[in-house]
Design a protein around this motif. Structure first.
Motif, short mmCIF file in Angstrom:
data_model
loop_
_atom_site.label_atom_id
_atom_site.label_comp_id
_atom_site.label_asym_id
_atom_site.label_seq_id
_atom_site.Cartn_x
_atom_site.Cartn_y
_atom_site.Cartn_z
N CYS A 2 51.12 8.36 -29.72
CA CYS A 2 49.89 7.57 -29.84
C CYS A 2 50.07 6.17 -29.27
O CYS A 2 51.17 5.62 -29.27
CB CYS A 2 49.52 7.40 -31.31
N VAL A 3 48.94 5.59 -28.84
CA VAL A 3 48.91 4.23 -28.32
C VAL A 3 47.86 3.44 -29.09
O VAL A 3 46.78 3.95 -29.38
CB VAL A 3 48.54 4.25 -26.81
N CYS A 4 48.18 2.19 -29.40
CA CYS A 4 47.22 1.30 -30.05
C CYS A 4 46.05 1.05 -29.10
O CYS A 4 46.26 0.53 -28.00
CB CYS A 4 47.91 -0.02 -30.40
N PRO A 5 44.82 1.39 -29.50
CA PRO A 5 43.69 1.19 -28.60
C PRO A 5 43.41 -0.28 -28.29
O PRO A 5 43.03 -0.62 -27.17
CB PRO A 5 42.51 1.85 -29.33
N MET A 6 43.62 -1.17 -29.25
CA MET A 6 43.39 -2.60 -29.01
C MET A 6 44.41 -3.17 -28.04
O MET A 6 44.07 -3.96 -27.16
CB MET A 6 43.44 -3.37 -30.33
N CYS A 7 45.67 -2.74 -28.17
CA CYS A 7 46.72 -3.22 -27.25
C CYS A 7 46.50 -2.67 -25.85
O CYS A 7 46.74 -3.37 -24.87
CB CYS A 7 48.09 -2.82 -27.78
N LEU A 8 46.04 -1.43 -25.76
CA LEU A 8 45.75 -0.83 -24.45
C LEU A 8 44.66 -1.63 -23.75
O LEU A 8 44.79 -1.98 -22.57
CB LEU A 8 45.33 0.63 -24.63
N LYS A 9 43.61 -1.96 -24.49
CA LYS A 9 42.50 -2.74 -23.93
C LYS A 9 42.98 -4.14 -23.55
O LYS A 9 42.63 -4.65 -22.48
CB LYS A 9 41.36 -2.82 -24.95
N ALA A 10 43.81 -4.77 -24.41
CA ALA A 10 44.32 -6.12 -24.12
C ALA A 10 45.17 -6.13 -22.85
O ALA A 10 45.26 -7.15 -22.17
CB ALA A 10 45.13 -6.63 -25.31
N ALA A 11 45.78 -4.99 -22.52
CA ALA A 11 46.60 -4.88 -21.32
C ALA A 11 45.77 -4.45 -20.10
O ALA A 11 46.32 -4.10 -19.06
CB ALA A 11 47.74 -3.88 -21.55
N ASN A 12 44.44 -4.47 -20.27
CA ASN A 12 43.50 -4.11 -19.19
C ASN A 12 43.63 -2.66 -18.73
O ASN A 12 43.55 -2.37 -17.54
CB ASN A 12 43.62 -5.06 -18.00
N HIS A 13 43.86 -1.76 -19.69
CA HIS A 13 43.92 -0.34 -19.38
C HIS A 13 42.90 0.41 -20.22
O HIS A 13 42.46 -0.07 -21.25
CB HIS A 13 45.33 0.22 -19.63
N GLN A 14 42.55 1.60 -19.75
CA GLN A 14 41.59 2.47 -20.41
C GLN A 14 42.30 3.72 -20.90
O GLN A 14 43.36 4.08 -20.38
CB GLN A 14 40.49 2.88 -19.42
N PRO A 15 41.71 4.44 -21.85
CA PRO A 15 42.30 5.70 -22.32
C PRO A 15 42.58 6.69 -21.18
O PRO A 15 43.55 7.43 -21.23
CB PRO A 15 41.25 6.25 -23.28
N GLU A 16 41.76 6.64 -20.12
CA GLU A 16 41.94 7.54 -18.98
C GLU A 16 43.23 7.24 -18.22
O GLU A 16 43.69 8.06 -17.42
CB GLU A 16 40.77 7.43 -18.00
N ASP A 17 43.81 6.06 -18.44
CA ASP A 17 45.05 5.67 -17.76
C ASP A 17 46.29 6.29 -18.39
O ASP A 17 47.38 6.20 -17.83
CB ASP A 17 45.21 4.14 -17.77
N LEU A 18 46.13 6.92 -19.57
CA LEU A 18 47.27 7.48 -20.29
C LEU A 18 47.68 8.85 -19.75
O LEU A 18 46.84 9.63 -19.28
CB LEU A 18 46.94 7.61 -21.78
N ILE A 19 48.97 9.14 -19.86
CA ILE A 19 49.49 10.47 -19.52
C ILE A 19 48.76 11.51 -20.36
O ILE A 19 48.47 11.27 -21.54
CB ILE A 19 51.01 10.53 -19.82
N GLU A 20 48.49 12.66 -19.77
CA GLU A 20 47.84 13.72 -20.52
C GLU A 20 48.65 14.08 -21.76
O GLU A 20 49.87 14.26 -21.68
CB GLU A 20 47.67 14.96 -19.63
#
Length: 122
Positions: free
Chosen positions: A81-99
């Motif tokens: 799992c990835v923290c959604p807030m941290c992902l957004k803060a790093a300028n990334h979207q859920p679609e950027d994650l490995i399947e």
């Protein structure tokens, strides 16, 4: 038939490419612990860069690379799992994650095991 309740291991990785030893130790330990424990791997802060599709491959000495380890963990059914807030803060979207990598939901932290929870931080 008696069902044995397994304890869980919550592995928290907050480092990224700046600290390859910590990242790869956490991922390696997740694979080893899964032999007889329930495991959840949680990335936040700089750690969100590790499970990105186009992220840098992390390598360090005799450890397997981050790409190899993440692929193994996901294939084994380990919750990554990835923290959604941290992902957004790093300028990334859920679609950027490995399947196979999920956005963290608070209930997953409690529901991935029926046993006790050991937390390890890297």
């Amino acid at each position: 038939m008696e069902t044995t309740i397994k304890d869980g291991v919550f592995i928290h990785i907050s480092r990224g490419t700046e600290d390859p030893h910590r990242v790869l130790m956490g991922l390696t330990l997740a694979e080893k612990m899964f032999e007889d424990k329930d495991v959840l791997v949680f990335f936040d802060i700089q750690g969100v860069e590790v499970p990105l599709k186009n992220g840098n491959v992390i390598e360090f000495r005799e450890f397997e690379s981050s790409t190899i380890l993440l692929t193994k963990l996901i294939k084994k059914g380990i919750l990554v799992c990835v923290c959604p807030m941290c992902l957004k803060a790093a300028n990334h979207q859920p679609e950027d994650l490995i399947e196979g990598v999920k956005l963290a939901e608070k209930e997953a932290f409690f529901n991935f095991t029926q046993g006790r929870i050991l937390s390890l931080n890297y």
